[in-house]
Design a protein around this motif. Structure first.
Motif, PDB file in Angstrom:
ATOM      1  N   ALA A  41       0.762  -1.145   0.085  1.00 33.75           N
ATOM      2  CA  ALA A  41       0.164  -0.167   0.157  1.00 33.75           C
ATOM      3  C   ALA A  41       0.692   0.919  -0.058  1.00 33.75           C
ATOM      4  O   ALA A  41       0.147   2.014  -0.586  1.00 33.75           O
ATOM      5  CB  ALA A  41      -0.973  -0.026   1.227  1.00 33.75           C
ATOM      6  N   ARG A  42       1.824   1.233   0.610  1.00 26.99           N
ATOM      7  CA  ARG A  42       2.512   2.066   1.027  1.00 26.99           C
ATOM      8  C   ARG A  42       3.368   2.959  -0.409  1.00 26.99           C
ATOM      9  O   ARG A  42       3.666   3.532  -1.117  1.00 26.99           O
ATOM     10  CB  ARG A  42       3.620   2.259   1.666  1.00 26.99           C
ATOM     11  CG  ARG A  42       3.368   2.221   3.614  1.00 26.99           C
ATOM     12  CD  ARG A  42       4.743   2.746   4.492  1.00 26.99           C
ATOM     13  NE  ARG A  42       5.569   1.568   4.021  1.00 26.99           N
ATOM     14  CZ  ARG A  42       5.869  -0.283   4.960  1.00 26.99           C
ATOM     15  NH1 ARG A  42       3.979   0.159   5.620  1.00 26.99           N
ATOM     16  NH2 ARG A  42       6.635  -0.788   4.788  1.00 26.99           N
ATOM     17  N   SER A  43       4.107   1.566  -1.645  1.00 27.66           N
ATOM     18  CA  SER A  43       4.891   1.490  -1.996  1.00 27.66           C
ATOM     19  C   SER A  43       3.972   2.424  -3.849  1.00 27.66           C
ATOM     20  O   SER A  43       3.848   3.282  -4.335  1.00 27.66           O
ATOM     21  CB  SER A  43       5.430  -0.270  -2.411  1.00 27.66           C
ATOM     22  OG  SER A  43       5.771   0.447  -4.280  1.00 27.66           O
ATOM     23  N   MET A  50       4.018   9.725  -8.250  1.00 28.24           N
ATOM     24  CA  MET A  50       4.831   9.483  -9.175  1.00 28.24           C
ATOM     25  C   MET A  50       4.343   9.800 -10.139  1.00 28.24           C
ATOM     26  O   MET A  50       4.800  10.492 -11.612  1.00 28.24           O
ATOM     27  CB  MET A  50       6.394   8.944  -8.818  1.00 28.24           C
ATOM     28  CG  MET A  50       7.027   8.830  -8.082  1.00 28.24           C
ATOM     29  SD  MET A  50       8.113   7.172  -7.651  1.00 28.24           S
ATOM     30  CE  MET A  50       8.287   7.169  -6.032  1.00 28.24           C
ATOM     31  N   GLY A  51       3.001   9.560 -10.544  1.00 25.24           N
ATOM     32  CA  GLY A  51       2.233   9.873 -12.307  1.00 25.24           C
ATOM     33  C   GLY A  51       2.758   8.122 -12.718  1.00 25.24           C
ATOM     34  O   GLY A  51       2.461   8.254 -14.029  1.00 25.24           O
ATOM     35  N   VAL A  52       3.657   7.223 -12.422  1.00 25.26           N
ATOM     36  CA  VAL A  52       3.664   5.560 -13.045  1.00 25.26           C
ATOM     37  C   VAL A  52       2.265   5.387 -13.421  1.00 25.26           C
ATOM     38  O   VAL A  52       0.910   5.193 -12.864  1.00 25.26           O
ATOM     39  CB  VAL A  52       4.168   4.131 -12.335  1.00 25.26           C
ATOM     40  CG1 VAL A  52       4.126   3.212 -12.364  1.00 25.26           C
ATOM     41  CG2 VAL A  52       5.387   5.332 -11.409  1.00 25.26           C
ATOM     42  N   GLN A  53       1.930   4.844 -15.088  1.00 23.10           N
ATOM     43  CA  GLN A  53       0.967   4.356 -14.847  1.00 23.10           C
ATOM     44  C   GLN A  53       0.590   2.869 -14.703  1.00 23.10           C
ATOM     45  O   GLN A  53       1.738   1.560 -14.831  1.00 23.10           O
ATOM     46  CB  GLN A  53       0.831   4.220 -16.485  1.00 23.10           C
ATOM     47  CG  GLN A  53       0.653   6.332 -16.902  1.00 23.10           C
ATOM     48  CD  GLN A  53       0.084   6.560 -16.002  1.00 23.10           C
ATOM     49  OE1 GLN A  53      -1.757   5.675 -15.958  1.00 23.10           O
ATOM     50  NE2 GLN A  53       0.053   7.520 -15.994  1.00 23.10           N
ATOM     51  N   PRO A  54      -0.240   2.293 -14.428  1.00 22.32           N
ATOM     52  CA  PRO A  54      -0.602   0.922 -13.842  1.00 22.32           C
ATOM     53  C   PRO A  54      -0.613  -0.616 -15.697  1.00 22.32           C
ATOM     54  O   PRO A  54      -0.279  -2.078 -15.296  1.00 22.32           O
ATOM     55  CB  PRO A  54      -1.807   0.382 -13.635  1.00 22.32           C
ATOM     56  CG  PRO A  54      -2.454   1.812 -13.623  1.00 22.32           C
ATOM     57  CD  PRO A  54      -1.289   2.192 -14.261  1.00 22.32           C
ATOM     58  N   VAL A 137       9.575   1.539 -13.172  1.00 23.30           N
ATOM     59  CA  VAL A 137       8.985   0.302 -12.940  1.00 23.30           C
ATOM     60  C   VAL A 137       7.469   0.372 -12.608  1.00 23.30           C
ATOM     61  O   VAL A 137       7.287  -0.447 -12.135  1.00 23.30           O
ATOM     62  CB  VAL A 137      10.009  -0.031 -13.487  1.00 23.30           C
ATOM     63  CG1 VAL A 137      10.607  -0.522 -14.307  1.00 23.30           C
ATOM     64  CG2 VAL A 137      10.616  -0.828 -12.229  1.00 23.30           C
ATOM     65  N   GLY A 138       7.624   0.856 -11.215  1.00 20.33           N
ATOM     66  CA  GLY A 138       6.495   1.002  -9.856  1.00 20.33           C
ATOM     67  C   GLY A 138       6.803   0.171  -9.627  1.00 20.33           C
ATOM     68  O   GLY A 138       8.317  -0.126  -8.878  1.00 20.33           O
ATOM     69  N   THR A 139       5.775   0.000  -8.477  1.00 18.65           N
ATOM     70  CA  THR A 139       5.839  -0.944  -7.352  1.00 18.65           C
ATOM     71  C   THR A 139       6.899  -2.751  -7.636  1.00 18.65           C
ATOM     72  O   THR A 139       6.031  -3.376  -8.278  1.00 18.65           O
ATOM     73  CB  THR A 139       5.117  -1.246  -6.595  1.00 18.65           C
ATOM     74  OG1 THR A 139       4.373  -0.201  -6.411  1.00 18.65           O
ATOM     75  CG2 THR A 139       4.346  -2.548  -4.871  1.00 18.65           C
ATOM     76  N   ASN A 140       8.379  -2.636  -7.613  1.00 18.50           N
ATOM     77  CA  ASN A 140       8.334  -4.161  -6.995  1.00 18.50           C
ATOM     78  C   ASN A 140       9.633  -4.499  -6.428  1.00 18.50           C
ATOM     79  O   ASN A 140      10.023  -2.873  -5.639  1.00 18.50           O
ATOM     80  CB  ASN A 140       9.375  -3.944  -8.670  1.00 18.50           C
ATOM     81  CG  ASN A 140      10.920  -2.719  -9.124  1.00 18.50           C
ATOM     82  OD1 ASN A 140      11.676  -4.158  -8.864  1.00 18.50           O
ATOM     83  ND2 ASN A 140      10.410  -1.983  -8.779  1.00 18.50           N
ATOM     84  N   GLU A 161       2.677  -2.199 -12.025  1.00 19.88           N
ATOM     85  CA  GLU A 161       2.313  -2.449 -13.658  1.00 19.88           C
ATOM     86  C   GLU A 161       1.732  -3.911 -13.725  1.00 19.88           C
ATOM     87  O   GLU A 161       2.349  -4.864 -13.372  1.00 19.88           O
ATOM     88  CB  GLU A 161       3.907  -2.019 -14.758  1.00 19.88           C
ATOM     89  CG  GLU A 161       4.511  -1.462 -14.323  1.00 19.88           C
ATOM     90  CD  GLU A 161       5.725  -1.565 -15.486  1.00 19.88           C
ATOM     91  OE1 GLU A 161       6.162   0.321 -15.723  1.00 19.88           O
ATOM     92  OE2 GLU A 161       6.179  -2.045 -15.794  1.00 19.88           O
ATOM     93  N   GLN A 162       1.451  -3.534 -14.520  1.00 18.73           N
ATOM     94  CA  GLN A 162      -0.030  -4.835 -15.284  1.00 18.73           C
ATOM     95  C   GLN A 162       1.308  -6.306 -15.567  1.00 18.73           C
ATOM     96  O   GLN A 162       0.890  -7.177 -15.829  1.00 18.73           O
ATOM     97  CB  GLN A 162      -0.896  -4.871 -15.701  1.00 18.73           C
ATOM     98  CG  GLN A 162      -2.194  -3.519 -15.255  1.00 18.73           C
ATOM     99  CD  GLN A 162      -3.662  -3.695 -15.924  1.00 18.73           C
ATOM    100  OE1 GLN A 162      -3.338  -3.666 -16.970  1.00 18.73           O
ATOM    101  NE2 GLN A 162      -4.632  -3.353 -15.461  1.00 18.73           N
ATOM    102  N   GLN A 163       2.035  -5.652 -16.283  1.00 20.12           N
ATOM    103  CA  GLN A 163       2.821  -6.866 -17.020  1.00 20.12           C
ATOM    104  C   GLN A 163       4.198  -7.248 -16.336  1.00 20.12           C
ATOM    105  O   GLN A 163       4.441  -8.198 -16.242  1.00 20.12           O
ATOM    106  CB  GLN A 163       3.867  -5.211 -18.183  1.00 20.12           C
ATOM    107  CG  GLN A 163       3.330  -5.274 -19.470  1.00 20.12           C
ATOM    108  CD  GLN A 163       2.635  -3.583 -18.880  1.00 20.12           C
ATOM    109  OE1 GLN A 163       2.387  -3.369 -17.769  1.00 20.12           O
ATOM    110  NE2 GLN A 163       1.698  -3.232 -20.453  1.00 20.12           N
ATOM    111  N   GLN A 164       4.215  -6.888 -15.172  1.00 15.52           N
ATOM    112  CA  GLN A 164       4.416  -7.277 -13.792  1.00 15.52           C
ATOM    113  C   GLN A 164       3.867  -9.107 -13.068  1.00 15.52           C
ATOM    114  O   GLN A 164       4.165  -9.188 -12.383  1.00 15.52           O
ATOM    115  CB  GLN A 164       5.421  -6.416 -13.017  1.00 15.52           C
ATOM    116  CG  GLN A 164       6.861  -5.934 -13.782  1.00 15.52           C
ATOM    117  CD  GLN A 164       7.138  -4.580 -12.789  1.00 15.52           C
ATOM    118  OE1 GLN A 164       7.456  -5.397 -11.753  1.00 15.52           O
ATOM    119  NE2 GLN A 164       7.573  -3.242 -13.406  1.00 15.52           N
TER     120      GLN A 164
END
Length: 399
Positions: A41-43, A50-54, A137-140, A161-164
């Motif tokens: 949740a924090r991430s 930051m504007g990262v797109q899922p 690259v979002g939450t990883n 990211e849905q790709q991950q």
């Protein structure tokens, strides 16, 4: 760290479906079937800000081969990469995973493991030279381990990211045992439904082995420094230390194993010795009494620190965070602050002790004798004052 899900393939499949529903609900603003884990949740809050797109593949920042090689040569992990590989790579092909080691900035320096998984990782942009931070690259697990300074394991829909989502990743930070600074991350990633509960402990063990190897290397370097300089220190009190203040040799004093990191022209307070000015040697520093008076006067004006001993003061422009830390230590008085209390004051919670230690280590490298440790405090013999904002502005008007 216990895995947050069972280690049976059927259960993993069901868990993956649930986490995808949680992800889609949270991103879509609906009520999720369950709350994301706190670290997730924090991430997610950070990366949304930051504007990262899922959906869609976010931009991948990749170093060229020349820059990648320079980053490898700059990283202290180059000395222990074979130790990490020795723990993790042998089982990579059979267990269907890749092993990744990054620097402190999140750039992938080395990657090894299953050829099939490496090919899939290439299509995801998870390759050597890629910047694998939350912002990119979002939450990883790598980026979130860097942000949280703690081991992180993520499964399927916990990635932003849905790709991950078809992946699991398990990462552990590696710290420099000399300074406490975070210097990189080791990560194991693979297809989500191949996750085994032993992965996270194995990754964390590899990080601890790397830190132990770095410490052993450090001890060997101190011994070489001692042998090379023993002829210079026959009468005391005097010490020979390395660039981080670790003591290689001492005569006439029983100092701690480490003193403040030396810098040219910056006085150091050595317990049992007094105020010293370090003298640079080819591979370290000679530290002995300088004849300076035993009291330093320091004043913090905004982010400018001025320290007065004999002669002209020396001045240092601090980062806002380092200036805040000095204000907190000054306000705490002689009792000082533990790392836990300083974490609460700086970060708003007590769970960033490692980050606090690294920040204070960097600050002590700059300000020398001003700060003492155990607990963190303004050192004895330092008259420290903090100028208020109005006073600081009057003395240093805008250009």
């Amino acid at each position: 760290m216990a895995a947050p899900f069972p280690g049976i393939r059927a259960d993993l499949d069901e868990r993956a479906r649930t986490l995808r529903r949680v992800h889609d609900a949270v991103i879509g603003g609906a009520a999720p079937p369950e709350a994301p884990r706190p670290v997730v949740a924090r991430s997610w809050r950070r990366v949304i800000g930051m504007g990262v797109q899922p959906s869609g593949l976010n931009g991948r920042c990749v170093s060229d081969l020349g820059q990648l090689e320079r980053l490898r040569q700059m990283s202290p992990l180059r000395h222990v990469i074979d130790d990490i590989r020795g723990v993790l790579v042998g089982s990579a092909e059979a267990a269907d995973y890749v092993v990744v080691v990054t620097d402190a900035g999140g750039t992938v320096l080395w990657r090894d493991g299953s050829p099939r998984v490496r090919a899939t990782a290439d299509r995801l942009g998870f390759a050597e030279g890629a910047l694998w931070t939350e912002e990119q690259v979002g939450t990883n697990a790598i980026g979130t381990a860097l942000a949280e300074a703690t081991p992180v394991e993520l499964f399927a829909g916990e990635h932003f990211e849905q790709q991950q989502h078809p992946w699991y990743c398990s990462a552990s930070p590696i710290h420099d045992p000399r300074t406490g600074e975070l210097i990189g991350v080791v990560d194991v990633s693979g297809p989500a439904l191949t996750l085994h509960p032993a992965i996270a402990p194995l990754v964390t063990s590899s990080a601890r082995i790397a830190e132990s190897s770095l410490w052993n290397r450090h001890q060997a370097q101190l011994e070489r420094l001692r042998q090379a300089t023993a002829h210079l220190v026959r009468t005391g009190p005097a010490l020979v230390v390395d660039d981080d203040g670790w003591v290689a040799h001492q005569v006439g004093t029983t100092s701690r194993a480490r003193i403040a990191a030396p810098a040219s022209g910056v006085p150091i307070a050595v317990p049992g010795v007094g105020i010293c000015i370090p003298e640079q040697l080819p591979h370290g520093w000679l530290v002995r009494p300088s004849g300076w008076r035993t009291t330093l006067r320091a004043e913090l004006r905004g982010t400018l620190l001025e320290v007065y001993a004999d002669g002209e003061p020396w001045r240092l422009a601090l980062t806002p965070r380092h200036a805040d830390i000095l204000r907190l230590l000054a306000a705490a008085g002689p009792p000082g602050l533990t790392a836990r209390r300083l974490s609460l004051a700086v970060f708003g919670d007590p769970d960033h002790e490692v980050s606090v230690r690294a920040e204070v280590s960097r600050l002590r490298r700059a300000v020398g004798a001003v700060i003492a440790t155990a607990p963190y405090r303004i050192a004895d013999g330092v008259q420290f004052t903090v100028a208020d904002a109005e006073d600081a502005a009057s003395r240093h008007p805008p250009a």
